[in-house]
Design a protein around this motif. Structure first.
Motif, mmCIF file in Angstrom:
data_model
loop_
_atom_site.group_PDB
_atom_site.id
_atom_site.type_symbol
_atom_site.label_atom_id
_atom_site.label_comp_id
_atom_site.label_asym_id
_atom_site.label_seq_id
_atom_site.Cartn_x
_atom_site.Cartn_y
_atom_site.Cartn_z
ATOM 1 N N TRP A 1 0.823 -1.209 0.000
ATOM 2 C CA TRP A 1 0.000 0.000 0.000
ATOM 3 C C TRP A 1 0.857 1.259 0.000
ATOM 4 O O TRP A 1 1.915 1.321 0.625
ATOM 5 N N SER A 2 0.387 2.252 -0.724
ATOM 6 C CA SER A 2 1.078 3.536 -0.833
ATOM 7 C C SER A 2 0.033 4.606 -1.130
ATOM 8 O O SER A 2 -1.168 4.324 -1.118
ATOM 9 N N ASP A 3 0.492 5.833 -1.394
ATOM 10 C CA ASP A 3 -0.456 6.889 -1.747
ATOM 11 C C ASP A 3 -1.208 6.562 -3.033
ATOM 12 O O ASP A 3 -2.365 6.946 -3.204
ATOM 13 N N GLU A 4 -0.544 5.849 -3.948
ATOM 14 C CA GLU A 4 -1.152 5.521 -5.235
ATOM 15 C C GLU A 4 -1.855 4.175 -5.241
ATOM 16 O O GLU A 4 -2.821 3.982 -5.973
ATOM 17 N N ILE A 5 -1.373 3.215 -4.451
ATOM 18 C CA ILE A 5 -1.935 1.863 -4.420
ATOM 19 C C ILE A 5 -2.670 1.687 -3.100
ATOM 20 O O ILE A 5 -2.050 1.630 -2.034
ATOM 21 N N GLN A 6 -4.017 1.604 -3.172
ATOM 22 C CA GLN A 6 -4.843 1.571 -1.971
ATOM 23 C C GLN A 6 -5.744 0.334 -1.948
ATOM 24 O O GLN A 6 -6.090 -0.211 -3.007
ATOM 25 N N PRO A 7 -6.146 -0.125 -0.736
ATOM 26 C CA PRO A 7 -7.048 -1.283 -0.655
ATOM 27 C C PRO A 7 -8.416 -0.967 -1.257
ATOM 28 O O PRO A 7 -8.824 0.192 -1.321
ATOM 29 N N VAL A 8 -9.107 -1.996 -1.709
ATOM 30 C CA VAL A 8 -10.477 -1.845 -2.198
ATOM 31 C C VAL A 8 -11.439 -2.279 -1.100
ATOM 32 O O VAL A 8 -11.058 -2.957 -0.144
ATOM 33 N N SER A 9 -12.693 -1.884 -1.251
ATOM 34 C CA SER A 9 -13.697 -2.318 -0.288
ATOM 35 C C SER A 9 -14.024 -3.792 -0.506
ATOM 36 O O SER A 9 -13.715 -4.363 -1.568
ATOM 37 N N LYS A 10 -14.646 -4.408 0.470
ATOM 38 C CA LYS A 10 -15.026 -5.816 0.363
ATOM 39 C C LYS A 10 -15.964 -6.016 -0.820
ATOM 40 O O LYS A 10 -15.843 -6.992 -1.565
ATOM 41 N N GLN A 11 -16.901 -5.072 -1.009
ATOM 42 C CA GLN A 11 -17.857 -5.186 -2.113
ATOM 43 C C GLN A 11 -17.150 -5.082 -3.467
ATOM 44 O O GLN A 11 -17.454 -5.849 -4.392
ATOM 45 N N GLU A 12 -16.192 -4.152 -3.588
ATOM 46 C CA GLU A 12 -15.442 -4.015 -4.837
ATOM 47 C C GLU A 12 -14.644 -5.277 -5.135
ATOM 48 O O GLU A 12 -14.587 -5.736 -6.276
ATOM 49 N N ARG A 13 -14.053 -5.834 -4.085
ATOM 50 C CA ARG A 13 -13.272 -7.067 -4.261
ATOM 51 C C ARG A 13 -14.161 -8.197 -4.774
ATOM 52 O O ARG A 13 -13.805 -8.905 -5.721
ATOM 53 N N GLU A 14 -15.324 -8.367 -4.166
ATOM 54 C CA GLU A 14 -16.222 -9.447 -4.564
ATOM 55 C C GLU A 14 -16.763 -9.218 -5.973
ATOM 56 O O GLU A 14 -16.902 -10.160 -6.751
ATOM 57 N N THR A 15 -17.056 -7.963 -6.303
ATOM 58 C CA THR A 15 -17.557 -7.653 -7.648
ATOM 59 C C THR A 15 -16.532 -7.995 -8.708
ATOM 60 O O THR A 15 -16.841 -8.631 -9.725
ATOM 61 N N LEU A 16 -15.285 -7.583 -8.494
ATOM 62 C CA LEU A 16 -14.229 -7.841 -9.476
ATOM 63 C C LEU A 16 -13.950 -9.334 -9.602
ATOM 64 O O LEU A 16 -13.711 -9.839 -10.701
ATOM 65 N N LYS A 17 -13.987 -10.055 -8.501
ATOM 66 C CA LYS A 17 -13.777 -11.497 -8.562
ATOM 67 C C LYS A 17 -14.898 -12.179 -9.351
ATOM 68 O O LYS A 17 -14.650 -13.106 -10.123
ATOM 69 N N SER A 18 -16.117 -11.685 -9.166
ATOM 70 C CA SER A 18 -17.258 -12.303 -9.852
ATOM 71 C C SER A 18 -17.237 -12.055 -11.357
ATOM 72 O O SER A 18 -17.885 -12.768 -12.120
ATOM 73 N N LEU A 19 -16.478 -11.037 -11.789
ATOM 74 C CA LEU A 19 -16.430 -10.694 -13.208
ATOM 75 C C LEU A 19 -15.244 -11.316 -13.936
ATOM 76 O O LEU A 19 -15.040 -11.051 -15.119
ATOM 77 N N SER A 20 -14.471 -12.128 -13.242
ATOM 78 C CA SER A 20 -13.290 -12.719 -13.874
ATOM 79 C C SER A 20 -13.672 -13.611 -15.055
ATOM 80 O O SER A 20 -12.956 -13.688 -16.051
ATOM 81 N N GLU A 21 -14.825 -14.274 -14.968
ATOM 82 C CA GLU A 21 -15.265 -15.143 -16.069
ATOM 83 C C GLU A 21 -15.644 -14.306 -17.292
ATOM 84 O O GLU A 21 -15.331 -14.672 -18.428
ATOM 85 N N ALA A 22 -16.300 -13.154 -17.052
ATOM 86 C CA ALA A 22 -16.670 -12.273 -18.166
ATOM 87 C C ALA A 22 -15.416 -11.762 -18.868
ATOM 88 O O ALA A 22 -15.371 -11.680 -20.100
ATOM 89 N N TYR A 23 -14.404 -11.429 -18.085
ATOM 90 C CA TYR A 23 -13.131 -10.993 -18.675
ATOM 91 C C TYR A 23 -12.518 -12.115 -19.499
ATOM 92 O O TYR A 23 -12.063 -11.895 -20.632
ATOM 93 N N PHE A 24 -12.522 -13.321 -18.959
ATOM 94 C CA PHE A 24 -11.929 -14.470 -19.651
ATOM 95 C C PHE A 24 -12.582 -14.678 -21.016
ATOM 96 O O PHE A 24 -11.899 -14.913 -22.016
ATOM 97 N N HIS A 25 -13.906 -14.558 -21.083
ATOM 98 C CA HIS A 25 -14.620 -14.777 -22.346
ATOM 99 C C HIS A 25 -14.384 -13.650 -23.348
ATOM 100 O O HIS A 25 -14.609 -13.831 -24.545
ATOM 101 N N SER A 26 -13.928 -12.480 -22.880
ATOM 102 C CA SER A 26 -13.662 -11.367 -23.799
ATOM 103 C C SER A 26 -12.292 -11.468 -24.464
ATOM 104 O O SER A 26 -12.014 -10.743 -25.418
#
Length: 323
Positions: A84-109
């Motif tokens: 973590w730094s000024d530029e690299i910050q943690p995401v919220s739990k909801q953001e983390r779960e959303t991005l993980k759930s979209l990994s399949e959509a990314y794979f198909h693209s």
């Protein structure tokens, strides 16, 4: 703006613009005559000079794991995670779960030829990126650390960048082509197609996805990303040699993005059409570009002055209210 900082006269600034345009124009003519081909012409340390060659020479010694040494690290649990730094910050739990759930959509693209086993894209950590990208101010950007291969200590881990993208501003001022916008209704897909058209070696991780009705595209945060910095442009010769190469690169990008890349959308060769538009009026073409460039520079300077005045006024009022 850089020439202003170097106290170049307006005439010297115009000469630099002409240097760039002459290189661009000459390279387009080389493509039209088939003396060069936009899909095979490359720029290396062997055919460049000045600051560009110096940057390319540095890239020769750069390794794929250099980025892993700069951004993520191995924690106490022996797992690679983001630092973590000024530029690299943690995401919220909801953001983390959303991005993980979209990994399949990314794979198909992804293009079929670029797809690895799904485990290759397993997510190890997620971060929010702040503080860079003038055109990205106010838009969401994330870094995702993925598994990559299976080398020890995660030396082949990858950092993918997930970047929000919207309809480009010039689209509101250019002629509307329904066929194009129907095909690229998703703005992430449009950016991916654009990058494939421009790049000699496309990023195999280019993909896209949608988050809460907002469009994003995905690319690798390349460990080989370096640029010519202002401090490297010490002399007029440094500037001109860089402009000469950049003019040729611009011509190459323009010449690639036509019927050669997508015959279903285009029926023309850009180098032919651009040269036809310029015709025998290259001097007039230069005059128009110079006028637009100088006018835009002055507008940016004025906008910045107005912005600074506004910030000063707003903060002064806030301070007075808090007294």
């Amino acid at each position: 703006m850089y020439c202003d900082e170097q106290s170049f006269s307006e005439e010297q600034q115009k000469e630099r613009i002409i240097q760039y345009l002459e290189s661009y124009y000459h390279q387009l003519k080389q493509f039209k005559k088939n003396k060069d081909k936009p899909f095979t012409l490359t720029f290396t340390k062997d055919n460049t000079k000045g600051p560009v060659r110096k940057v390319l020479n540095k890239l020769v010694t750069r390794q794929r794991n250099h980025l892993l040494e700069e951004i993520p690290y191995i924690n106490d649990e022996n797992k690679r995670v983001f630092a973590w730094s000024d530029e690299i910050q943690p995401v919220s739990k909801q953001e983390r779960e959303t991005l993980k759930s979209l990994s399949e959509a990314y794979f198909h693209s992804l293009d079929a030829k670029d797809k690895q086993d799904p485990s290759y894209y397993s997510i190890k950590d997620i971060a929010r990126k702040h503080g860079t990208g003038t055109a990205s101010i106010g838009l969401d950007r994330f870094y995702i650390l993925v598994e990559g291969g299976k080398e020890a200590n995660g030396l082949d881990d990858l950092v993918l960048e997930v970047k929000e993208v919207r309809t480009p501003i010039p689209a509101y001022f250019l002629p509307y082509r329904e066929q194009f916008w129907q095909k690229y209704e998703h703005q992430g897909e449009r950016v991916v197609a654009t990058q494939k058209a421009m790049h000699h070696l496309e990023d195999p991780y280019l993909g896209y996805l949608t988050i809460d009705d907002r469009h994003f595209y995905v690319r690798e945060r390349s460990p080989y990303k370096k640029k010519v910095k202002a401090k490297q442009l010490q002399t007029v010769e440094d500037i001109d040699s860089t402009l000469e190469i950049m003019g040729r690169i611009t011509a190459k990008i323009h010449a690639r993005a036509d019927v050669d890349f997508q015959a279903d959308l285009f029926s023309h060769h850009n180098e032919v059409e651009i040269l036809k538009a310029i015709g025998n009026e290259f001097d007039t073409f230069c005059t128009q570009i110079i006028f637009a460039s100088i006018a835009y520079k002055e507008q940016v300077k004025r906008d910045y002055e107005l912005f600074c005045q506004w910030v000063t006024k707003e903060f002064k009022e806030i301070e007075q209210e808090n007294v």
